[in-house]
Write an enzyme that holds these catalytic residues in place. Structure first.
Site, PDB file in Angstrom:
ATOM      1  CG  ASN A   1      -1.625   1.081   1.564  1.00 35.42           C
ATOM      2  OD1 ASN A   1      -1.426   2.016   1.277  1.00 35.42           O
ATOM      3  ND2 ASN A   1      -2.955   1.245   1.846  1.00 35.42           N
TER       4      ASN A   1
ATOM      5  CG  HIS B   1       1.134   6.661   4.711  1.00 32.37           C
ATOM      6  ND1 HIS B   1       0.089   7.133   4.736  1.00 32.37           N
ATOM      7  CD2 HIS B   1       0.888   5.061   4.929  1.00 32.37           C
ATOM      8  CE1 HIS B   1      -1.019   6.977   5.923  1.00 32.37           C
ATOM      9  NE2 HIS B   1      -0.983   5.397   5.942  1.00 32.37           N
TER      10      HIS B   1
ATOM     11  CG  HIS C   1      -8.621   3.947   1.405  1.00 28.17           C
ATOM     12  ND1 HIS C   1      -8.528   4.029   3.039  1.00 28.17           N
ATOM     13  CD2 HIS C   1      -9.440   4.292   0.921  1.00 28.17           C
ATOM     14  CE1 HIS C   1      -9.645   4.192   3.487  1.00 28.17           C
ATOM     15  NE2 HIS C   1     -10.939   4.335   2.125  1.00 28.17           N
TER      16      HIS C   1
ATOM     17  NE  ARG D   1      -8.249   6.923   4.575  1.00 30.56           N
ATOM     18  CZ  ARG D   1      -8.890   7.370   5.324  1.00 30.56           C
ATOM     19  NH1 ARG D   1      -9.799   7.363   5.787  1.00 30.56           N
ATOM     20  NH2 ARG D   1      -8.103   6.241   6.216  1.00 30.56           N
TER      21      ARG D   1
ATOM     22  NE  ARG E   1      -6.715  11.144   6.004  1.00 27.65           N
ATOM     23  CZ  ARG E   1      -7.401  10.625   6.824  1.00 27.65           C
ATOM     24  NH1 ARG E   1      -6.149  10.050   6.955  1.00 27.65           N
ATOM     25  NH2 ARG E   1      -8.661  10.901   7.133  1.00 27.65           N
TER      26      ARG E   1
ATOM     27  CD  GLU F   1      -7.273  -0.139   1.723  1.00 24.72           C
ATOM     28  OE1 GLU F   1      -7.589   0.683   2.445  1.00 24.72           O
ATOM     29  OE2 GLU F   1      -6.251  -1.053   1.737  1.00 24.72           O
TER      30      GLU F   1
ATOM     31  CB  THR G   1      -9.375   1.605   7.816  1.00 25.93           C
ATOM     32  OG1 THR G   1      -9.337   2.720   6.665  1.00 25.93           O
ATOM     33  CG2 THR G   1     -10.141   1.049   8.058  1.00 25.93           C
TER      34      THR G   1
ATOM     35  CD  GLU H   1      -6.597  -6.196   3.622  1.00 26.85           C
ATOM     36  OE1 GLU H   1      -7.407  -6.024   2.902  1.00 26.85           O
ATOM     37  OE2 GLU H   1      -6.381  -5.585   4.605  1.00 26.85           O
TER      38      GLU H   1
ATOM     39  CG  HIS I   1      -5.392  -1.669   9.492  1.00 29.31           C
ATOM     40  ND1 HIS I   1      -5.292  -0.957   9.837  1.00 29.31           N
ATOM     41  CD2 HIS I   1      -6.218  -1.116   9.051  1.00 29.31           C
ATOM     42  CE1 HIS I   1      -5.163   0.396  10.200  1.00 29.31           C
ATOM     43  NE2 HIS I   1      -5.733   0.339   9.443  1.00 29.31           N
ATOM     44  N   GLY I   2      -2.035  -2.498  10.455  1.00 32.21           N
ATOM     45  CA  GLY I   2      -0.670  -2.307  11.063  1.00 32.21           C
ATOM     46  C   GLY I   2      -0.376  -3.703  11.510  1.00 32.21           C
TER      47      GLY I   2
HETATM   48  N1  PXP Z   1      -5.588  -2.926   5.000  1.00 32.99           N
HETATM   49  C1  PXP Z   1      -6.826  -1.680   4.931  1.00 32.99           C
HETATM   50  C2  PXP Z   1      -7.807  -2.028   4.649  1.00 32.99           C
HETATM   51  C3  PXP Z   1      -6.521  -0.738   5.374  1.00 32.99           C
HETATM   52  O1  PXP Z   1      -7.002   0.160   4.785  1.00 32.99           O
HETATM   53  C4  PXP Z   1      -5.039  -0.138   5.340  1.00 32.99           C
HETATM   54  C5  PXP Z   1      -4.605   0.845   5.599  1.00 32.99           C
HETATM   55  O2  PXP Z   1      -4.439   1.850   4.593  1.00 32.99           O
HETATM   56  C6  PXP Z   1      -3.531  -1.861   5.168  1.00 32.99           C
HETATM   57  C7  PXP Z   1      -4.910  -2.579   5.099  1.00 32.99           C
HETATM   58  C8  PXP Z   1      -2.552  -0.776   6.102  1.00 32.99           C
HETATM   59  O3  PXP Z   1      -2.543  -0.678   6.503  1.00 32.99           O
HETATM   60  P1  PXP Z   1      -0.679  -0.270   7.067  1.00 32.99           P
HETATM   61  O4  PXP Z   1      -1.125   0.924   6.681  1.00 32.99           O
HETATM   62  O5  PXP Z   1      -1.286  -0.080   8.549  1.00 32.99           O
HETATM   63  O6  PXP Z   1       0.005  -1.354   7.012  1.00 32.99           O
END
Ligand code: PXP
Length: 246
Positions: free
Chosen positions: A7, A10, A43, A45, A49, A70, A101, A151, A197-198
């Protein structure tokens, strides 16, 4: 081996911090692919942003793996997805002002909206994935609304080990068990199972070794490392951290 979707949101966050033309998430995506990423996730949004419409359109034309968008289920996002046609759409909840999220979709409460959006996107040839918490009732409903992929939200698992596996504790074990049970249930319901996520270099091992999970989506921690060592090395090091027991 478990696939890795990178992803690049950032990278765009850094660009938007100065409203500058760089760094470009498209360049980051290409480097991630060269380093072995199996797919690219962004993603888009509602508040734009980080990722912009322009980014998604150019990614659609440039990357050679798979593009996963996303998105929240809004009219604007549905129109955009149907026009740009990523390979897959991951439906996520979105709250204005949230830092990231905050949890999975409530498929039970929003069943009709999610079913209709899933059908529309699938008719246009997109695969649809639902981002959901590792809860049995949500997973069962995900398969009944027609999605073929989910997911699993690993945020609670990740929060249980903020500084890495060496500090693993009861919460870590119980959150990991929830993810394992969710993955098994989802697979038995005929769903392809992803997770994310995380996830970090330190906590990715146990999740990547869950046999039912075919792909992880990881963003922030890879970009954090990439800002210091470069995108290709950061992606390669994440691939090396995955599947320690396979
Ligand atoms: N999966 C989803 C659905 C998310 O919203 C995000 C954050 O954008 C991620 C995965 C990736 O999460 P992280 O940036 O914490 O690795």
């Amino acid at each position: 081996m478990t696939k890795l979707g990178v992803n690049v949101d950032h990278i765009a966050t850094l660009r938007q911090a100065r409203q500058a033309p760089e760094p470009d998430p498209v360049a980051a995506a290409i480097l991630a692919e060269l380093a072995g990423a199996d797919g690219i996730t962004v993603h888009l949004r509602g508040d734009r942003r980080h990722i912009s419409d322009r980014d998604v359109r150019i990614l659609r034309q440039t990357i050679t793996t798979r593009l996963n968008l996303e998105m929240a289920v809004t009219e604007q996002m549905m129109d955009f997805a149907l026009e740009v046609r990523p390979d897959s759409a991951t439906l996520v909840p979105e709250r204005e002002g949230e830092v990231t999220t905050e949890g999975g979709l409530d498929v039970i409460k929003n069943e009709k909206t999610i079913r209709e959006a899933t059908e529309k996107l699938q008719k246009a040839g997109l695969e649809v994935s639902l981002f959901i918490d590792p809860k049995p009732d949500q997973i069962e409903r995900a398969s009944s609304v027609g999605a073929t992929m989910i997911e699993i939200n690993t945020a609670a698992y990740a929060e249980a080990v903020p500084k890495g596996l060496k500090e693993s504790n009861k919460a870590f074990q119980s959150e990991l068990k929830k993810v394992i049970a969710a993955a098994q249930l989802a697979e038995s319901a005929g769903l392809s199972v992803l997770a994310g996520h995380g996830l970090t270099y330190r906590n990715v091992g146990p999740v990547s070794d869950i046999p039912q999970i075919v792909e992880l989506n990881i963003g922030h921690n890879i970009v954090a490392r990439a800002s210091l060592v470069g995108m290709e090395r950061a992606v390669q090091e994440m691939l090396e951290a995955m599947n320690p027991a396979r």
